[in-house]
Design a protein around this motif. Structure first.
Motif, PDB file in Angstrom:
ATOM      1  N   LYS A 163      64.678  42.606 -10.663  1.00 48.55           N
ATOM      2  CA  LYS A 163      63.239  42.619 -10.936  1.00 48.55           C
ATOM      3  C   LYS A 163      62.730  41.208 -11.229  1.00 48.55           C
ATOM      4  CE  LYS A 163      59.799  44.637 -13.943  1.00 48.55           C
ATOM      5  NZ  LYS A 163      59.499  44.905 -15.319  1.00 48.55           N
ATOM      6  N   ALA A 164      63.491  40.464 -12.037  1.00 50.92           N
ATOM      7  CA  ALA A 164      63.091  39.094 -12.380  1.00 50.92           C
ATOM      8  C   ALA A 164      63.074  38.204 -11.135  1.00 50.92           C
ATOM      9  CB  ALA A 164      64.037  38.519 -13.429  1.00 50.92           C
ATOM     10  N   ALA A 165      64.035  38.394 -10.232  1.00 47.66           N
ATOM     11  CA  ALA A 165      64.081  37.593  -9.004  1.00 47.66           C
ATOM     12  C   ALA A 165      62.887  37.904  -8.115  1.00 47.66           C
ATOM     13  CB  ALA A 165      65.383  37.854  -8.253  1.00 47.66           C
ATOM     14  N   ILE A 166      62.526  39.171  -8.008  1.00 40.40           N
ATOM     15  CA  ILE A 166      61.377  39.552  -7.182  1.00 40.40           C
ATOM     16  C   ILE A 166      60.100  38.965  -7.773  1.00 40.40           C
ATOM     17  CG2 ILE A 166      59.993  41.489  -6.360  1.00 40.40           C
ATOM     18  CD1 ILE A 166      62.626  43.143  -6.423  1.00 40.40           C
ATOM     19  N   GLU A 167      59.929  39.111  -9.087  1.00 41.90           N
ATOM     20  CA  GLU A 167      58.733  38.589  -9.742  1.00 41.90           C
ATOM     21  C   GLU A 167      58.685  37.066  -9.693  1.00 41.90           C
ATOM     22  OE1 GLU A 167      59.074  40.401 -13.578  1.00 41.90           O
ATOM     23  OE2 GLU A 167      58.016  42.214 -12.926  1.00 41.90           O
ATOM     24  N   GLY A 168      59.855  36.413  -9.621  1.00 40.78           N
ATOM     25  CA  GLY A 168      59.920  34.954  -9.551  1.00 40.78           C
ATOM     26  C   GLY A 168      59.740  34.413  -8.148  1.00 40.78           C
ATOM     27  N   GLY A 169      59.511  35.286  -7.167  1.00 44.00           N
ATOM     28  CA  GLY A 169      59.260  34.842  -5.802  1.00 44.00           C
ATOM     29  C   GLY A 169      60.511  34.505  -5.019  1.00 44.00           C
ATOM     30  N   LYS A 170      61.656  34.986  -5.457  1.00 40.56           N
ATOM     31  CA  LYS A 170      62.903  34.687  -4.754  1.00 40.56           C
ATOM     32  C   LYS A 170      63.230  35.718  -3.683  1.00 40.56           C
ATOM     33  CE  LYS A 170      64.972  32.098  -8.564  1.00 40.56           C
ATOM     34  NZ  LYS A 170      63.981  31.104  -8.380  1.00 40.56           N
ATOM     35  N   VAL A 171      62.433  36.789  -3.612  1.00 37.90           N
ATOM     36  CA  VAL A 171      62.633  37.826  -2.595  1.00 37.90           C
ATOM     37  C   VAL A 171      61.319  37.998  -1.835  1.00 37.90           C
ATOM     38  CG1 VAL A 171      63.216  40.240  -2.172  1.00 37.90           C
ATOM     39  CG2 VAL A 171      64.343  39.000  -4.021  1.00 37.90           C
ATOM     40  N   HIS A 172      61.396  37.887  -0.517  1.00 38.61           N
ATOM     41  CA  HIS A 172      60.228  38.070   0.338  1.00 38.61           C
ATOM     42  C   HIS A 172      60.509  39.189   1.325  1.00 38.61           C
ATOM     43  CE1 HIS A 172      57.966  34.268  -0.616  1.00 38.61           C
ATOM     44  NE2 HIS A 172      59.120  34.083  -1.254  1.00 38.61           N
ATOM     45  N   CYS A 173      59.545  40.067   1.494  1.00 43.99           N
ATOM     46  CA  CYS A 173      59.674  41.163   2.439  1.00 43.99           C
ATOM     47  C   CYS A 173      58.670  40.939   3.565  1.00 43.99           C
ATOM     48  CB  CYS A 173      59.410  42.494   1.742  1.00 43.99           C
ATOM     49  SG  CYS A 173      59.643  43.911   2.802  1.00 43.99           S
ATOM     50  N   ARG A 174      59.151  40.864   4.776  1.00 41.73           N
ATOM     51  CA  ARG A 174      58.326  40.591   5.966  1.00 41.73           C
ATOM     52  C   ARG A 174      57.494  39.320   5.778  1.00 41.73           C
ATOM     53  NH1 ARG A 174      55.546  45.788   5.717  1.00 41.73           N
ATOM     54  NH2 ARG A 174      57.272  47.146   5.209  1.00 41.73           N
ATOM     55  N   GLY A 175      58.086  38.306   5.174  1.00 35.71           N
ATOM     56  CA  GLY A 175      57.434  37.006   5.024  1.00 35.71           C
ATOM     57  C   GLY A 175      56.466  36.895   3.870  1.00 35.71           C
ATOM     58  N   GLU A 176      56.333  37.922   3.043  1.00 33.12           N
ATOM     59  CA  GLU A 176      55.386  37.889   1.930  1.00 33.12           C
ATOM     60  C   GLU A 176      56.098  38.216   0.626  1.00 33.12           C
ATOM     61  OE1 GLU A 176      52.417  40.765   2.810  1.00 33.12           O
ATOM     62  OE2 GLU A 176      51.595  39.631   4.483  1.00 33.12           O
ATOM     63  N   GLU A 201      62.768  43.287   6.998  1.00 30.26           N
ATOM     64  CA  GLU A 201      63.520  42.041   6.890  1.00 30.26           C
ATOM     65  C   GLU A 201      63.222  41.398   5.544  1.00 30.26           C
ATOM     66  OE1 GLU A 201      64.256  39.307  10.362  1.00 30.26           O
ATOM     67  OE2 GLU A 201      62.880  38.083   9.188  1.00 30.26           O
ATOM     68  N   LEU A 202      64.268  41.128   4.793  1.00 30.89           N
ATOM     69  CA  LEU A 202      64.139  40.507   3.476  1.00 30.89           C
ATOM     70  C   LEU A 202      64.735  39.112   3.502  1.00 30.89           C
ATOM     71  CD1 LEU A 202      65.391  43.399   1.155  1.00 30.89           C
ATOM     72  CD2 LEU A 202      63.042  42.832   1.696  1.00 30.89           C
ATOM     73  N   VAL A 203      64.076  38.182   2.816  1.00 26.97           N
ATOM     74  CA  VAL A 203      64.625  36.847   2.604  1.00 26.97           C
ATOM     75  C   VAL A 203      64.930  36.760   1.112  1.00 26.97           C
ATOM     76  CG1 VAL A 203      64.198  34.375   2.718  1.00 26.97           C
ATOM     77  CG2 VAL A 203      63.300  35.873   4.499  1.00 26.97           C
ATOM     78  N   ILE A 204      66.208  36.590   0.801  1.00 28.22           N
ATOM     79  CA  ILE A 204      66.667  36.588  -0.588  1.00 28.22           C
ATOM     80  C   ILE A 204      67.261  35.227  -0.903  1.00 28.22           C
ATOM     81  CG2 ILE A 204      68.206  37.700  -2.245  1.00 28.22           C
ATOM     82  CD1 ILE A 204      68.195  40.112  -0.237  1.00 28.22           C
ATOM     83  N   ARG A 205      66.671  34.540  -1.891  1.00 29.67           N
ATOM     84  CA  ARG A 205      67.152  33.223  -2.289  1.00 29.67           C
ATOM     85  C   ARG A 205      67.891  33.355  -3.614  1.00 29.67           C
ATOM     86  NH1 ARG A 205      62.407  30.652  -2.521  1.00 29.67           N
ATOM     87  NH2 ARG A 205      62.560  30.168  -4.696  1.00 29.67           N
ATOM     88  N   ALA A 206      69.140  32.906  -3.635  1.00 27.58           N
ATOM     89  CA  ALA A 206      69.944  32.951  -4.855  1.00 27.58           C
ATOM     90  C   ALA A 206      70.748  31.664  -4.931  1.00 27.58           C
ATOM     91  CB  ALA A 206      70.861  34.159  -4.846  1.00 27.58           C
ATOM     92  N   GLY A 207      70.484  30.868  -5.934  1.00 26.16           N
ATOM     93  CA  GLY A 207      71.179  29.587  -6.064  1.00 26.16           C
ATOM     94  C   GLY A 207      70.812  28.665  -4.915  1.00 26.16           C
ATOM     95  N   PHE A 208      71.823  28.124  -4.242  1.00 26.90           N
ATOM     96  CA  PHE A 208      71.585  27.243  -3.106  1.00 26.90           C
ATOM     97  C   PHE A 208      71.407  28.032  -1.812  1.00 26.90           C
ATOM     98  CE2 PHE A 208      74.098  24.377  -5.905  1.00 26.90           C
ATOM     99  CZ  PHE A 208      73.136  23.406  -6.075  1.00 26.90           C
ATOM    100  N   ASP A 209      71.805  29.295  -1.823  1.00 29.60           N
ATOM    101  CA  ASP A 209      71.828  30.084  -0.598  1.00 29.60           C
ATOM    102  C   ASP A 209      70.530  30.855  -0.382  1.00 29.60           C
ATOM    103  OD1 ASP A 209      74.399  29.275  -0.016  1.00 29.60           O
ATOM    104  OD2 ASP A 209      75.316  30.956  -1.073  1.00 29.60           O
TER     105      ASP A 209
END
Length: 132
Positions: A28-41, A54-62
């Motif tokens: 939840k914290a990652a989504i609210e922090g903008g680290k997860v994007h769904c269909r580019g948003e 399609e999800l873009v998930i940013r965690a650490g350097f990856d």
């Protein structure tokens, strides 16, 4: 466990079930922090993902780009969790290249260690301070 599983699951719960995050609170914290994007948003934790999203998930350097293959609100073992999504080929190549660059030290600044007493004096003189 009475669970009304009519094909709807929250995004934070799906990320937890797919083992991207250890707890739902972290998801939840990652989504609210903008680290997860769904269909580019950016999206909300309560968003209901669909198969094929399609999800873009940013965690650490990856940064991973994954396509949802199946929905699940139950956290199971890693082999079953990996069946919930498919990482795109471009994402895998990008992650491997970034890891190789990090390993080679291309992103960090390499120094010879701490400055000597003479180098510290030169730095202080350059910055215009007498230094105590």
């Amino acid at each position: 466990m009475s669970e009304k599983d009519d094909g709807k699951v929250r995004l934070d719960k799906w990320l937890w079930a797919a083992r991207f995050y250890k707890t739902r609170a972290l998801a939840k914290a990652a989504i609210e922090g903008g680290k997860v994007h769904c269909r580019g948003e950016r999206c909300k934790p309560s968003k209901e993902p669909k198969v094929g999203d399609e999800l873009v998930i940013r965690a650490g350097f990856d940064e991973r780009t994954v396509v949802i293959q199946a929905l699940s609100a139950v956290r199971r073992g890693a082999p079953q969790a990996q069946e919930l999504y498919r990482e795109t080929a471009e994402s895998i190549v990008r992650r491997e290249q970034a890891a190789a660059q990090r390993k080679a030290g291309a992103l960090g600044v390499q120094t010879d260690g701490r400055p000597t007493k003479k180098q510290r004096r030169q730095l202080q003189q350059f910055h215009g301070g007498q230094g105590d």
